[in-house]
Write an enzyme that holds these catalytic residues in place. Structure first.
Site, PDB file in Angstrom:
ATOM      1  N   GLU A   1       0.941  -1.092   0.029  1.00 12.89           N
ATOM      2  CA  GLU A   1       0.334  -0.257   0.049  1.00 12.89           C
ATOM      3  C   GLU A   1       0.861   1.454  -0.436  1.00 12.89           C
ATOM      4  OE1 GLU A   1      -1.611  -1.098   3.614  1.00 12.89           O
ATOM      5  OE2 GLU A   1      -1.313   0.380   4.868  1.00 12.89           O
TER       6      GLU A   1
ATOM      7  N   HIS B   1      -4.575   4.198   9.070  1.00 11.91           N
ATOM      8  CA  HIS B   1      -4.074   3.888   9.868  1.00 11.91           C
ATOM      9  C   HIS B   1      -2.087   4.952   9.010  1.00 11.91           C
ATOM     10  CE1 HIS B   1      -3.062   0.097   7.748  1.00 11.91           C
ATOM     11  NE2 HIS B   1      -2.193   1.659   6.802  1.00 11.91           N
TER      12      HIS B   1
END
Lengths: 397, 302, 397, 302
Positions: D208, D246
């Site tokens: 990611e 996050h």
């Protein structure tokens, strides 16, 4: 350097260790402005322990009683020490009292956490149940929990007490302490903990990086790095001998030899070793001079044994210093007895006899220099001691 | 032997007063001092030795070194030692006194993790008579020979070395582990080194009051040391709870940490005697006892 | 969390990093009580950098000029932000300006010291000469010295600058910072150093253990652990699609698929993963409900794609939550446009269409529950995306 | 393989809400959970598992354990992990998110010094399908097989696992290194483990945006990994400088620390492509690429 109870508790408060509401009392009338509700406890702030047994701690219920109690505590000497300040503190209902401490163990070279389920006035009880946890690696909370488990605590008390231990440890590290002790840590019926009395010793060598702590104690230091002590220790009040050496172990070995030969030692003076980073050859000569002055100020000193084992400073330089000291016109001397009242100034008294033993380079020159002085110069230590004893006996006889 | 004349040595805090006095003396004695470090004073020379701001600069110019001798001020000594460890130096001699004990705890943990030997602090260091000097021992008191001398003090060590030299008993190596409370190396470490050193025949241990170093050493000698050991302990007549001049020499029992009698001269002498070790009553008796031992056949077989 | 310059400098002062005498100015008239002698500099306290170029920093020589300058700075918007407070500071004559920072490098997983001899306004200059020192083990001063040597400093500046770096590092560790930066560190003709501007970012995850720092910023948090964000991010102002997912990467993957299929995304909402230590099954359902309400408040949202990949919560429980949301009487909705002025309340508007894709246990029951609602339920993600695009096209068409 | 069904496991923070939910699920899946720890709550039982106040109590009663799964609150997680290392545990799975990054730096230094493997934090942990679960992976999405799955996220990992399972491609092991900025283990560490694991034939890496984990992984795969690797990167359409949920997933270039483009999906995808690694455009493409690879002969010889 030791802190007083209220100074220790100020540090406890800073790091979040629970302490009771408290107020410093510098004179009995301060109690009129008391902000803590009665009943309170008044505690003499002295460096000596066990003040409770001799009346240094009083519980009072109102201002009139408090002022009276404060008057009497201010006038109460505890092993010779009078308090400059009292601590007025709220009362706390304890159900249990624990002992907690963090101390540096010189043998295992690590901080050690100490805890006992039996804290309080009876120290022997605490010692009998004392638990130890060595902090061998970087500290983490589990070391504190380990102590509480070894102490036999369970349930919420594990977290409450280990939180206090953890804060004590952080204080120990942050402030370079030799000791931080809470005795007792009171536990009330609700399981809340409270530091009821505390003791903190700051490491002397580290004081230079904690100026705020160093400022807490205005008394002259017993021993300060990099300079001579402010006062001399008396070994035998009947003694007439003083020794002046460079280095702690050499001083002790020399004292041992005097004692083994039957000599009575009044004072000793260690003028220090050469392991200060800013040590220079002049340092040694300056201290020999100052040291001889200090020792000869007490007219009870009849003979001074100078035993210097030289590093870089040639013996002839030291001899010159000694010769100069002996040639100086006699200064007013002070007889320092056990009590202040005995202090008196006597003028023109003679200097003590000097037995000088120097080990180092330039010995021949040194002997020449001292030959024209009253000092007796010897090559080896055993002979110097023998000469010293002979001189003292001659003086007594 | 860990310290040989081929060892390359660096001096940290070389421009501190003590460094300026002793570095030339070490060099004259034959120690190979390749560089010095004094932060902010790089570029100077002391007795022909180049001075750098950082160790890594010194090493990249002068090559790797085995040992550092640290004269840095007490609050800078931990950093100097950690800097040395970070560039791979595994022998550190700390001369300065007054290093806070918790700095030493930090350093000892790091030394254990990296297998680094620390001498000191508050120590005159190490001398291999006739070969090299790492510290401030006065070389003229020492003679080459076969006595291994280990102590935790300064001038008394010189006194004992002189007494041995006068009696014709030269020294293989002399080391003081230092006079502070928390020390980088221990008596057992050095007893082991001397026990394994082929140049050493007899070990002389000079102890003093305070702590339990001597008690631990006595136990270790009985268990693990094959060569004969002579001990001496200073401080039989020292007053209790008085610091004698350095932090190490105090008999105390703070916070129930030590037994009430541990640390006294009596405790130490009786520990040595229980371990079968000869104890001299005065420094001048040490050479006598060494000679007596050298005349009798070895008590323990290898 | 970022601090304002004056807040950063308060921390610098606390840890002994040299800063200029300064005073907070909350309104122009505060300048009448100024304690710093003129000339002074007035600085807009905003979170955005580069305020100097747009007039946020002014030098003034007397009270009248200062008050006028303060008025204009208070009314000067810097990239949309107006200052609540100014900083009045003494002037400093610099000869050199350095850049210093401590930052956590996530790749090597260690703090890194950064330093450049060319600090100041031109950041590119600083970057060109930037030096790095990785603090790979326990910090000690030599790491800071290493940086100064790499920066090319010599003589007394080595110790002066490394002392500042060391204090920055201690601050970085003690306060759990993501970044502490001094730019420029001014050096005057006497070689004295001064932190002339400073930037501090506190790590959001650590704010809970630094309540004093957390209290410094009253703005709503962009992202707070353990709860939904206060506001939605707009991706494409023309978009009509919103996605609601659990987990950051799943949200991003779902957004990517929408975008790859030609969908225009207005909003996304990640309702969080299950790695909170206090996570409970109810947490997920509560957040689905709150999230759907948030997204449907903007009437520009025509279709919501719900993509939830289940852990422990059975799909039928989630389906029940969605069904309840859809059955609720329509609430007043808010059209959130790009500008405040466009805010208007419209009543009774229809809920957006829902495309629901759930992955987990209890799927059969979930489908049954949602069958009686307008929501479209699909098993796999690609089909759900296709359905979503069809729905949007139908709406547009 | 490091994680086998014979491994003994302890759960720290077992009575935290997350621990109470997941410990019974791990146990049901076959994980041998011998004890739990929750300070101050010792003496209780959870699903028949005894709970202790400290790890050392648990170990002295229940014997040594190989692995700990930590559900402790974020500010207590470092201490829990250090406690585990201090009793000799060398595999630590950190589930909780919100651990301050500097706590992780401290833990990583300790882990490196003690050769301890850390998974997480902010991670669903490790699953060996059909054998054991260390964390919160939903077991029903996984099937035993030969695909090694490594990621740094949670639910997207489950999505990919499900896609693989649906396509008949079971997993040898699946691990998420975690979603926070500072992580206990790295992609290269796990790529190495999977490369050496005899049960694993193909590796799937789910990446990611944010940081440079994927760029580093691409380089490492090209240099050191022999087994075929398929990559996928989420976040091509994510806005810049926005935290996606996050701490790990943010593209930033604070304090000139990262290049301006490092951390974007483009940077990561092109790094994989340059390293000759197949990159899936969507999760559903991953099983297709795996099947294509399994049909072609291995490109690299062992």
């Amino acid at each position: 350097m030791d802190l007083l109870e209220y100074q220790a508790k100020d540090l406890f408060r800073e790091v979040g260790i629970p302490v009771l509401p408290a107020q410093r009392i510098e004179r009995p009338t301060d109690l009129k402005a008391l902000k803590i509700p009665y009943p309170i406890v008044l505690k003499s702030q002295v460096y000596i322990g066990e003040r409770g047994r001799v009346g240094g701690i009083r519980f009072v219920n109102n201002t009139i009683d408090a002022i009276a109690a404060a008057h009497s505590i201010f006038n109460l000497s505890i092993v010779g020490e009078y308090p400059k300040v009292l601590l007025a503190e709220a009362k706390y209902d304890t159900q249990q009292e624990f002992y907690l401490a963090v101390v540096l163990n010189r043998s295992i070279r690590r901080p050690v956490l100490l805890g006992s389920k039996k804290g309080g006035i009876d120290v022997q009880n605490a010692i009998d149940e004392m638990q130890h946890v060595v902090v061998d690696q970087d500290f983490s909370s589990f070391y504190a929990r380990r102590l509480t488990i070894k102490m036999g605590l369970s349930g919420d008390l594990i977290n409450a007490v280990s939180d206090v231990v953890e804060r004590m440890y952080r204080l120990f590290i942050d402030k370079d302490l030799d000791l931080v002790e809470i005795n007792p840590l009171g536990v009330n019926a609700a399981g809340e903990v409270m530091a009821l009395d505390g003791k903190i010793s700051v490491n002397d060598a580290a004081l230079g990086r904690h100026p705020a702590l160093a400022a807490l104690d205005s008394r002259p230091r017993k021993f300060v790095l990099d300079r001579l002590p402010d006062s001399l220790t008396t070994i035998d009040t009947d003694g007439q001998i003083a020794v002046l050496c460079n280095g702690a172990a050499l001083t002790m070995a020399t004292m041992d030899l005097v004692s083994q030969s039957g000599g009575k030692l009044l004072h000793y003076l260690n003028i220090g070793s050469e392991t200060h980073h800013d040590w220079q050859p002049d340092t040694l000569c300056d201290r020999v001079d100052q040291g001889l002055k200090m020792l000869s100020q007490n007219k009870q000193v009849k003979v001074i044994l100078v035993n210097l084992v030289g590093g870089t400073v040639p013996s002839d330089r030291i001899a010159t210093t000694i010769a100069r000291f002996l040639q100086r016109p006699p200064a007013p001397t002070l007889a320092i007895g056990a009590h202040k009242e005995n202090l008196r100034i006597s003028r023109g008294s003679a200097l003590p006899k000097l037995v000088v033993r120097l080990l180092g380079t330039g010995m021949d020159e040194a002997k020449e220099i001292l030959a024209v002085t009253p000092a007796l110069v010897l090559d080896d230590l055993d002979s110097a001691i023998a000469q010293l004893i002979t001189l003292v006996k001659r003086h007594e006889g | 032997m860990i310290f040989t004349p081929a060892s390359k040595v660096i001096v940290q805090g070389i421009l501190e007063p003590l460094g300026e006095v002793y570095t030339p003396l070490m060099q004259n004695y034959g120690t190979q001092i390749v560089a010095g470090v004094s932060p902010g004073q790089g570029g100077q020379l002391l007795a022909g030795i180049p001075v750098f701001d950082m160790l890594e600069q010194a090493i990249s110019k002068m090559g790797a070194v085995d040992t550092t001798v640290i004269f840095s001020p007490p609050y800078a000594a931990l950093d100097a030692a950690l800097e040395a460890i970070s560039v791979g130096i595994r022998q550190i001699v700390l001369i300065s006194q007054g290093i806070p004990p918790l700095d030493m705890v930090h350093l000892i943990r790091k030394a254990e993790a990296t297998d680094t030997l620390i001498v000191g602090p508050n120590s005159p260091g190490v001398i291999v008579p006739g070969q090299m000097l790492l510290g401030i021992h006065p070389p003229n008191f020492y003679r080459p020979g076969s006595i291994g001398l280990v102590s935790r003090n300064g001038t008394l060590t010189y006194e004992v070395a002189w007494a041995l030299s006068q009696a014709g008993l030269g020294q293989s190596i002399a080391v003081s582990i230092g006079g502070d409370t928390i020390l980088g190396s221990t008596f057992p470490q050095w007893l082991q080194i001397l026990d394994e050193d082929p140049q050493t025949d007899v070990i002389v241990l000079v102890g003093e009051i305070g702590g339990d170093c001597e008690e631990v050493a006595a136990h270790y000698i009985a268990e693990a040391i094959d060569k004969p050991v002579i001990a001496y302990v200073a401080g039989r007549s020292a007053p209790r709870n008085r610091r004698m001049g350095h932090a190490g020499a105090i008999i105390d029992s703070q916070a129930a940490d030590l037994g009430p009698d541990l640390g006294t001269a009596e405790s130490k002498i009786s520990a040595f005697k229980r371990a079968g070790i000869l104890v001299a009553d005065r420094p001048s008796e040490i050479p006598e006892l060494v000679k007596r031992i050298l005349k009798t056949p070895a008590k323990k077989a290898m």
